[in-house]
Design an enzyme around this catalytic site. Structure first.
Site, PDB file in Angstrom:
ATOM      1  N   SER A   1       0.796  -1.408   0.205  1.00  0.00           N
ATOM      2  CA  SER A   1      -0.014   0.381   0.053  1.00  0.00           C
ATOM      3  C   SER A   1       0.608   0.860   0.283  1.00  0.00           C
ATOM      4  O   SER A   1       1.901   1.083   0.635  1.00  0.00           O
ATOM      5  CB  SER A   1      -1.195   0.068   1.095  1.00  0.00           C
ATOM      6  OG  SER A   1      -1.062   1.340   1.166  1.00  0.00           O
TER       7      SER A   1
ATOM      8  N   TYR B   1      -1.115  -0.604  10.919  1.00  0.00           N
ATOM      9  CA  TYR B   1      -1.580  -0.871   9.488  1.00  0.00           C
ATOM     10  C   TYR B   1      -0.029  -0.645   9.016  1.00  0.00           C
ATOM     11  O   TYR B   1      -0.053  -1.448   7.593  1.00  0.00           O
ATOM     12  CB  TYR B   1      -2.301  -0.769   9.078  1.00  0.00           C
ATOM     13  CG  TYR B   1      -3.219  -0.769   7.690  1.00  0.00           C
ATOM     14  CD1 TYR B   1      -3.256  -2.048   7.379  1.00  0.00           C
ATOM     15  CD2 TYR B   1      -2.356   0.547   6.510  1.00  0.00           C
ATOM     16  CE1 TYR B   1      -3.813  -2.296   6.099  1.00  0.00           C
ATOM     17  CE2 TYR B   1      -3.124   0.363   5.422  1.00  0.00           C
ATOM     18  CZ  TYR B   1      -3.999  -1.151   4.598  1.00  0.00           C
ATOM     19  OH  TYR B   1      -4.120  -1.828   3.187  1.00  0.00           O
TER      20      TYR B   1
HETATM   21  N1  LIG Z   1      -8.738  -0.557  -0.091  1.00  0.00           N
HETATM   22  C1  LIG Z   1      -7.576   0.220  -0.341  1.00  0.00           C
HETATM   23  O1  LIG Z   1      -8.115   1.244  -0.033  1.00  0.00           O
HETATM   24  C2  LIG Z   1      -6.410  -0.256   0.007  1.00  0.00           C
HETATM   25  C3  LIG Z   1      -5.174   0.284  -0.225  1.00  0.00           C
HETATM   26  C4  LIG Z   1      -4.383   0.295  -0.532  1.00  0.00           C
HETATM   27  C5  LIG Z   1      -4.057  -1.795   0.008  1.00  0.00           C
HETATM   28  N2  LIG Z   1      -5.032  -2.108   0.494  1.00  0.00           N
HETATM   29  C6  LIG Z   1      -4.951  -4.113   0.457  1.00  0.00           C
HETATM   30  O2  LIG Z   1      -5.985  -4.012  -0.136  1.00  0.00           O
HETATM   31  C7  LIG Z   1      -6.258  -5.700   0.651  1.00  0.00           C
HETATM   32  C8  LIG Z   1      -7.538  -6.345   0.183  1.00  0.00           C
HETATM   33  O3  LIG Z   1      -8.375  -4.787   0.479  1.00  0.00           O
HETATM   34  P1  LIG Z   1     -10.150  -4.483   0.400  1.00  0.00           P
HETATM   35  O4  LIG Z   1     -10.036  -3.129   0.620  1.00  0.00           O
HETATM   36  O5  LIG Z   1     -10.629  -5.218  -0.580  1.00  0.00           O
HETATM   37  O6  LIG Z   1     -10.634  -4.768   1.652  1.00  0.00           O
HETATM   38  P2  LIG Z   1     -11.794  -6.284   1.625  1.00  0.00           P
HETATM   39  O7  LIG Z   1     -13.008  -5.915   1.058  1.00  0.00           O
HETATM   40  O8  LIG Z   1     -12.445  -5.824   3.411  1.00  0.00           O
HETATM   41  O9  LIG Z   1     -10.631  -7.890   1.124  1.00  0.00           O
HETATM   42  C9  LIG Z   1      -9.863  -8.147   2.604  1.00  0.00           C
HETATM   43  C10 LIG Z   1     -10.122  -8.906   1.946  1.00  0.00           C
HETATM   44  O10 LIG Z   1      -9.002 -10.194   2.609  1.00  0.00           O
HETATM   45  C11 LIG Z   1      -9.839 -11.307   3.224  1.00  0.00           C
HETATM   46  N3  LIG Z   1      -9.161 -11.584   4.582  1.00  0.00           N
HETATM   47  C12 LIG Z   1      -8.831 -11.019   6.229  1.00  0.00           C
HETATM   48  N4  LIG Z   1      -8.864 -12.095   6.747  1.00  0.00           N
HETATM   49  C13 LIG Z   1      -8.777 -12.842   6.294  1.00  0.00           C
HETATM   50  C14 LIG Z   1      -8.134 -14.180   6.746  1.00  0.00           C
HETATM   51  N5  LIG Z   1      -7.725 -14.277   8.296  1.00  0.00           N
HETATM   52  N6  LIG Z   1      -7.625 -15.704   5.754  1.00  0.00           N
HETATM   53  C15 LIG Z   1      -7.603 -15.236   4.844  1.00  0.00           C
HETATM   54  N7  LIG Z   1      -8.868 -13.716   4.503  1.00  0.00           N
HETATM   55  C16 LIG Z   1      -7.881 -12.853   5.141  1.00  0.00           C
HETATM   56  C17 LIG Z   1     -11.119 -11.354   3.148  1.00  0.00           C
HETATM   57  O11 LIG Z   1     -12.332 -11.954   3.389  1.00  0.00           O
HETATM   58  P3  LIG Z   1     -12.555 -12.333   4.744  1.00  0.00           P
HETATM   59  O12 LIG Z   1     -13.282 -12.112   5.464  1.00  0.00           O
HETATM   60  O13 LIG Z   1     -13.587 -13.342   4.064  1.00  0.00           O
HETATM   61  O14 LIG Z   1     -11.432 -13.894   5.456  1.00  0.00           O
HETATM   62  C18 LIG Z   1     -11.813  -9.915   2.220  1.00  0.00           C
HETATM   63  O15 LIG Z   1     -11.583 -11.242   1.163  1.00  0.00           O
HETATM   64  C19 LIG Z   1      -5.877  -5.068   1.657  1.00  0.00           C
HETATM   65  O16 LIG Z   1      -4.184  -6.043   1.895  1.00  0.00           O
HETATM   66  C20 LIG Z   1      -5.400  -4.398   2.023  1.00  0.00           C
HETATM   67  O17 LIG Z   1      -4.527  -3.580   3.119  1.00  0.00           O
HETATM   68  C21 LIG Z   1      -6.385  -1.650   0.655  1.00  0.00           C
END
Ligand SMILES: NC(=O)c1ccc[n+]([C@@H]2O[C@H](COP(=O)([O-])OP(=O)(O)OC[C@H]3O[C@@H](n4cnc5c(N)ncnc54)[C@H](OP(=O)(O)O)[C@@H]3O)[C@@H](O)[C@H]2O)c1
Length: 261
Positions: free
Chosen positions: A146, A159
């Site tokens: 990120s 984070y």
């Molecule tokens: N959105 C942003 O602005 C942003 C920016 C930079 C980076 N990111 C990164 O992008 C990635 C995805 O985030 P997102 O924004 O798409 O959020 P999200 O919609 O909340 O997705 C997070 C995913 O991680 C999974 N997860 C959480 N705990 C888990 C576990 N213990 N085992 C397996 N899977 C798990 C969740 O599935 P379950 O709950 O079903 O397990 C879900 O599929 C993350 O690494 C986040 O840090 C996001």
């Protein structure tokens, strides 16, 4: 077209039940890849699995319940996915989350939970796929870091620290994996509209639409880029914010929250 790189490839995606992971699963599949999805919530992945496998000759998608913080679960479900779809060509270690950890009543366990998911979860996935990639002299490891890796903020410091750790891990692995023809890509998006950002009350400048963000990241993977940091306005903002005095950062973030408590 760069996306042709996905044709016939087996792509494993962690955190594929929502947000970026689910959208990437959709898009790589459209580009001709077989996709294995891993997360704790099965229904959203199972729905996509059913849709993708419809009218196909063989199986092109598979969903697995997997908590990436549990190493044995990762090793077992990844091995099953390799049997079902073939060995992993591209791993997208995307599972991640973040919530505020405050200095008042500092809760080390809450902070450690974020490390377990964002850092250890990725390490478990690396262990599961690297032996086969190294043996086959072919593969691609992608880590979801990120822009938070570049600049830490009040309450989201844990984070940010986990994303810095993941970026450093990937940076060092990249040259070490070169002799084995295993590529490494570090993804550093700014804000993307997903469940993760939905409850934020901090300002989220230049927030990206999910579909576009996933498309841009998949293009970088297809081109085997070392690192993608985007959008450029947010990269600039992040770089400049390093010069902002702490007193201003404290003022700007006071009373605002990163995600739900
Ligand atoms: N959105 C942003 O602005 C942003 C920016 C930079 C980076 N990111 C990164 O992008 C990635 C995805 O985030 P997102 O924004 O798409 O959020 P999200 O919609 O909340 O997705 C997070 C995913 O991680 C999974 N997860 C959480 N705990 C888990 C576990 N213990 N085992 C397996 N899977 C798990 C969740 O599935 P379950 O709950 O079903 O397990 C879900 O599929 C993350 O690494 C986040 O840090 C996001």
């Amino acid at each position: 077209m760069a996306e042709l790189q996905f044709l016939g490839k087996v792509v494993f995606i962690t955190g594929a039940s929502s947000g970026i992971g689910l959208e990437m699963a959709r898009q790589v599949s459209r580009a001709g890849a077989k996709v294995a999805m891993f997360a704790r919530r099965l229904p959203p992945m199972a729905e996509l699995e059913t849709a993708l496998n419809q009218n196909q000759k063989g199986r092109v998608a598979a969903a697995y319940v997997c908590d990436v913080t549990e190493k044995q679960q990762v090793l077992t479900t990844f091995a099953q996915a390799a049997k079902d779809l073939g060995p992993c060509d591209i791993l997208i270690a995307n599972a991640g989350n973040g919530y505020p950890v405050r200095v008042t009543n500092f809760d080390a366990d809450a902070a450690i939970q974020i490390y377990k998911l964002n850092v250890f979860g990725a390490l478990h996935a690396f262990e599961a796929v690297l032996p086969s990639m190294i043996k086959r002299r072919s593969g691609h490891i992608v880590g979801m870091s990120s822009l938070a890796a570049f600049r830490s903020y009040p309450e989201s410091h844990t984070y940010c620290a986990t994303k810095s750790a993941l970026s450093a891990q990937l940076e060092g692995m990249r040259p070490e994996l070169m002799p084995y023809n295993v590529h490494v890509t570090t993804l550093c998006p700014g804000f993307v509209k997903t469940d993760l950002t939905a409850a934020n009350t901090v300002p989220m400048p230049f927030i990206l639409e999910l579909e576009k963000a996933a498309r841009v990241m998949l293009r970088a993977i297809a081109k085997k880029k070392r690192r993608l940091a985007f959008p450029w306005q947010m990269v600039l903002f992040t770089r400049l914010s390093r010069f902002v005095p702490d007193s201003l950062i404290a003022k700007a973030t006071k009373g605002k929250s990163y995600k739900k408590d």
